[in-house]
Design an enzyme around this catalytic site. Sequence first.
Site, PDB file in Angstrom:
ATOM      1  N   ASP A  91     -16.642   0.028  -0.239  1.00  0.00           N
ATOM      2  CA  ASP A  91     -15.357  -0.418  -0.793  1.00  0.00           C
ATOM      3  C   ASP A  91     -14.341  -0.725   0.302  1.00  0.00           C
ATOM      4  O   ASP A  91     -13.262  -1.240   0.009  1.00  0.00           O
ATOM      5  CB  ASP A  91     -14.787   0.629  -1.758  1.00  0.00           C
ATOM      6  CG  ASP A  91     -14.661   2.003  -1.125  1.00  0.00           C
ATOM      7  OD1 ASP A  91     -15.706   2.610  -0.842  1.00  0.00           O
ATOM      8  OD2 ASP A  91     -13.529   2.474  -0.907  1.00  0.00           O
ATOM      9  N   ASN A  92     -14.697  -0.445   1.551  1.00  0.00           N
ATOM     10  CA  ASN A  92     -13.820  -0.766   2.683  1.00  0.00           C
ATOM     11  C   ASN A  92     -14.362  -1.928   3.515  1.00  0.00           C
ATOM     12  O   ASN A  92     -13.953  -2.112   4.663  1.00  0.00           O
ATOM     13  CB  ASN A  92     -13.647   0.451   3.598  1.00  0.00           C
ATOM     14  CG  ASN A  92     -12.850   1.562   2.932  1.00  0.00           C
ATOM     15  OD1 ASN A  92     -12.095   1.323   2.008  1.00  0.00           O
ATOM     16  ND2 ASN A  92     -13.042   2.782   3.394  1.00  0.00           N
TER      17      ASN A  92
ATOM     18  N   ASP B 160      -1.677  10.122  -6.259  1.00  0.00           N
ATOM     19  CA  ASP B 160      -0.279   9.898  -6.638  1.00  0.00           C
ATOM     20  C   ASP B 160       0.169   8.461  -6.389  1.00  0.00           C
ATOM     21  O   ASP B 160       1.324   8.110  -6.634  1.00  0.00           O
ATOM     22  CB  ASP B 160       0.650  10.866  -5.898  1.00  0.00           C
ATOM     23  CG  ASP B 160       0.538  10.768  -4.375  1.00  0.00           C
ATOM     24  OD1 ASP B 160      -0.088   9.813  -3.885  1.00  0.00           O
ATOM     25  OD2 ASP B 160       1.079  11.656  -3.688  1.00  0.00           O
TER      26      ASP B 160
ATOM     27  N   LYS C  42       0.859  -1.180   0.000  1.00  0.00           N
ATOM     28  CA  LYS C  42       0.000   0.000   0.000  1.00  0.00           C
ATOM     29  C   LYS C  42       0.896   1.231   0.000  1.00  0.00           C
ATOM     30  O   LYS C  42       1.654   1.458   0.942  1.00  0.00           O
ATOM     31  CB  LYS C  42      -0.909   0.009   1.227  1.00  0.00           C
ATOM     32  CG  LYS C  42      -1.908   1.163   1.241  1.00  0.00           C
ATOM     33  CD  LYS C  42      -2.872   1.017   2.400  1.00  0.00           C
ATOM     34  CE  LYS C  42      -3.898   2.152   2.413  1.00  0.00           C
ATOM     35  NZ  LYS C  42      -4.860   2.000   3.535  1.00  0.00           N
TER      36      LYS C  42
ATOM     37  N   ASP D  33      -8.770  -1.699   5.684  1.00  0.00           N
ATOM     38  CA  ASP D  33      -8.467  -0.295   5.383  1.00  0.00           C
ATOM     39  C   ASP D  33      -8.514   0.587   6.626  1.00  0.00           C
ATOM     40  O   ASP D  33      -9.546   1.168   6.964  1.00  0.00           O
ATOM     41  CB  ASP D  33      -9.406   0.255   4.305  1.00  0.00           C
ATOM     42  CG  ASP D  33      -8.981  -0.164   2.906  1.00  0.00           C
ATOM     43  OD1 ASP D  33      -7.824  -0.570   2.741  1.00  0.00           O
ATOM     44  OD2 ASP D  33      -9.807  -0.085   1.987  1.00  0.00           O
TER      45      ASP D  33
ATOM     46  N   ARG E  57     -13.768  -7.039  -1.885  1.00  0.00           N
ATOM     47  CA  ARG E  57     -14.607  -6.153  -1.078  1.00  0.00           C
ATOM     48  C   ARG E  57     -16.062  -6.218  -1.552  1.00  0.00           C
ATOM     49  O   ARG E  57     -16.347  -6.718  -2.632  1.00  0.00           O
ATOM     50  CB  ARG E  57     -14.110  -4.705  -1.223  1.00  0.00           C
ATOM     51  CG  ARG E  57     -12.634  -4.545  -0.922  1.00  0.00           C
ATOM     52  CD  ARG E  57     -12.006  -3.463  -1.809  1.00  0.00           C
ATOM     53  NE  ARG E  57     -10.560  -3.396  -1.566  1.00  0.00           N
ATOM     54  CZ  ARG E  57     -10.004  -2.573  -0.688  1.00  0.00           C
ATOM     55  NH1 ARG E  57     -10.751  -1.748   0.013  1.00  0.00           N
ATOM     56  NH2 ARG E  57      -8.695  -2.578  -0.514  1.00  0.00           N
TER      57      ARG E  57
END
Length: 464
Positions: free
Chosen positions: A227-228, A100, A88, A237, A158
Amino acid sequence: MPTPLPSPYFIAASSPAAALVGLDAGELANEDFVAVFTGNKVAVRSQPLSAVYSGHQFGVWAGQLGDGRAITLGDIATPTGPMELQLKGAGLTPYSRMGDGRAVLRSSIREFLCSEAMAALGIPTTRALIVTGSHQPIVRESVETAAVVTRMAPSFVRFGSFEHWHYRNKQDELRILADYVIKNFYPEFAGAVNPYKELLAEVTRRTARMIAHWQAVGFMHGVMNTDNMSILGLTLDYGPFGFMEAFDANHICNHTDQGGRYSYANQVPVGHWNCYALGNALLPLIGTPEEAEEALDVYRPAFGAQLDELLHAKLGLRDTRDEDGALFDAMFQLLQANHADFTLFFRRLSGLRVEDPSFDTPLRDLFIDREAFDAWAATYRARLRAESSDDALRSEAMNRVNPKYVLRNYLAQVAIEQAQNGDYGGVHKLLAVLERPYDEQPENESYAALPPDWAAHLEVSCSS
């Protein structure tokens, strides 16, 4: 493929996590391991990938998201099955959008420490193997430095992985994903009359139980977007999380969550809401809304039964009686009215003696309204007498389930500030304390103290 960082360096590694995948944490500081787990070198048999998913964020459909800064290196065979290793913060992926692809030292240390703290507490979670850093500047609210945390789980699929294909009306891909999850993680449902209904029911059940564990230890996730949410019922997450200190059921640990959607109290209904979102995504495979509803109906009883079991253990009660619900409700009302420290209350409660209130002083001192505490304690004592509770045995049992040490925000902040100055000893020490949360550790008593005044001004948000 990962994007290398300049001059990566080792920060910390978890021995228990390393043992799960047959590695020696003491060797992870070696240059080759640091290179692999920063993304500067790709192992020979590794085929890095990033996964697409979509999701509801703060209750609003956000569309395609995906692993914007997470890169899975592959999986390692273990005695309990394959374990995926994922970087990650290792650079841009096809799903980075305007980001980024990087993570900063601050958030990486927080995820590393909390993943392992939760595991030590016995709460279902992804794991963290190692965190590395680089002096490359990363711009967030201010300029920080880069870091990469390697996290592990049998799968990072997920709820949003299923939502992605459903909302694109891609039923073939939806079925492929569901069949993959069933084959690899829920094989007992492969021969069921309706395996997709069984899948939804079991994921809902696991999610409910996981959130009951969160509530029982005072953990707040902070950003329970779909999504978590893990398809395996793992805490996934770690961003703006927090552990409850001065109890407030409406506490919001995420500074970004101005509406309080993910407050401590709201975690329970939001977990159910998220399961409904998964059920909606799986509906084309399940068949009818009625069948999906039947699967989702397991949430409330599963949560209630798990929390009831945990609360009985936390209060040292051996059996279950009709009046226990009222005792628990009165306890939470007392905590709310006095904003007593959540962790210290349960830990000190183990020192209560049925026939000798003189031992109550450390516990009683957590409350402004001492008379209200005395009234509740009298009811609790009567309940203990009703089952002939033994003080010594009860205290020992309670201390096995009520942690003395949790990852308070101020403890993480102190370790982070030391690390930002190049001293990683605070991270190592805090990790060692959190790996034994139920032990007394008299030499580490300060880590169990009430937070200092300056800690009240700490804020955590989705920015990392």
